[in-house]
Design an enzyme around this catalytic site. Structure first.
Site, short mmCIF file in Angstrom:
data_model
loop_
_atom_site.label_atom_id
_atom_site.label_comp_id
_atom_site.label_asym_id
_atom_site.label_seq_id
_atom_site.Cartn_x
_atom_site.Cartn_y
_atom_site.Cartn_z
N GLN A 1 104.74 3.61 -39.81
CA GLN A 1 103.68 2.66 -39.51
C GLN A 1 103.41 2.60 -38.01
OE1 GLN A 1 104.07 -0.64 -42.08
NE2 GLN A 1 102.27 -1.71 -41.36
N ASP A 2 104.06 1.69 -37.29
CA ASP A 2 103.91 1.71 -35.83
C ASP A 2 105.29 1.83 -35.20
OD1 ASP A 2 104.70 -0.91 -36.30
OD2 ASP A 2 103.34 -1.78 -34.83
N PRO A 3 105.36 2.14 -33.90
CA PRO A 3 106.67 2.39 -33.27
C PRO A 3 107.56 1.14 -33.28
CG PRO A 3 104.88 3.21 -31.90
CD PRO A 3 104.24 2.38 -32.97
N VAL B 1 102.83 0.44 -29.27
CA VAL B 1 103.03 -0.97 -29.64
C VAL B 1 103.45 -1.75 -28.40
CG1 VAL B 1 105.50 -0.77 -30.25
CG2 VAL B 1 104.08 -2.46 -31.43
N ASN C 1 102.80 -4.35 -34.78
CA ASN C 1 101.38 -4.19 -35.16
C ASN C 1 100.40 -4.64 -34.09
OD1 ASN C 1 101.81 -3.10 -37.82
ND2 ASN C 1 102.45 -5.14 -38.45
#
Length: 225
Positions: free
Chosen positions: A64-66, A128, A134
């Site tokens: 998803q994101d870091p 991020v 997020n």
């Protein structure tokens, strides 16, 4: 934030760096990096693509994101830098690997060995803000990483896409080429792993597919550091 890709991804993704969405994203990132702590370091943003070329990609593990804690993220999904505690989802990935292959759980979460064998560890958002999960969602990275998936989808040589959880499975619509393989389950997060991740045997499924294609299998064992 220009095209810094040093392998075959460079020419393939060059048009993206000229597009309106990317120029807007680039301005946003310049501001973010100068006014906040942002992960990963600028030079690590594209590491997934640097380590795993287009031609050499055998497997994609979509994240998803870091990670948004200090010294964790270094541009590869699920992976953390050496010397950092293994995050819970990755620990569950290791537990499944132990159950499949009998490998000991390593003392680190550094997955470069996978990336170097053709496992593209791609997050859908590549940056991020510290401590704010997020926080860079919806800023343009999704367009860029969708293009990465689309380019792989266009390839004749099969790619194995591992989609864990709803966020990753939402990208299934981009994988339309029947040459490719999709392995999916719930996410390895502690919240969901017991609902179908444990026992799903993703690693041996990948190697069975690769063996049937006459390709070298992935050595999934991560060494201690």
């Amino acid at each position: 934030m220009e095209n810094v890709l040093r392998n075959d991804w460079g020419p393939l993704l060059a048009p993206e760096f000229e597009k309106e969405y990317y120029l807007t994203l680039s301005s946003f990132l310049t501001e973010e990096y100068s006014t906040h702590v942002v992960y990963p370091k600028v030079e690590d943003i594209f590491n997934a693509l640097q380590y795993t070329s287009y031609e050499n990609t055998k497997v994609v593990i979509l994240g998803q994101d870091p990670y948004h804690g200090p010294n964790q993220a270094h541009g590869l999904s699920f992976s953390v830098q050496p010397g950092v505690k293994t995050p819970p989802s990755l620990l569950n990935m290791y537990k499944e690997l132990r159950d499949e292959y009998g490998y000991e759980i390593p003392n680190n979460g550094y997955l470069v060995k996978w990336a170097e064998q053709g496992v593209l560890l791609l997050n859908t958002v590549l940056t991020v803000r510290q401590s704010e999960a997020n926080s860079h969602k919806g800023k343009g990275w999704e367009h860029f990483t969708d293009r990465v998936i689309q380019l792989l989808n266009e390839r004749e040589k099969p790619v194995i896409f591992i989609l864990w959880g709803r966020h990753a499975q939402a990208k299934k619509k981009l994988i339309t080429n029947p040459n490719h393989h999709i392995i999916e389950s719930v996410h390895p997060s502690p919240l969901s792993a017991r609902r179908g991740f444990f026992g799903s045997k993703p690693y041996s499924k990948v190697n069975t597919i690769l063996a049937n294609m006459g390709e070298r299998e992935i050595d999934w064992e991560i060494p201690n550091l």
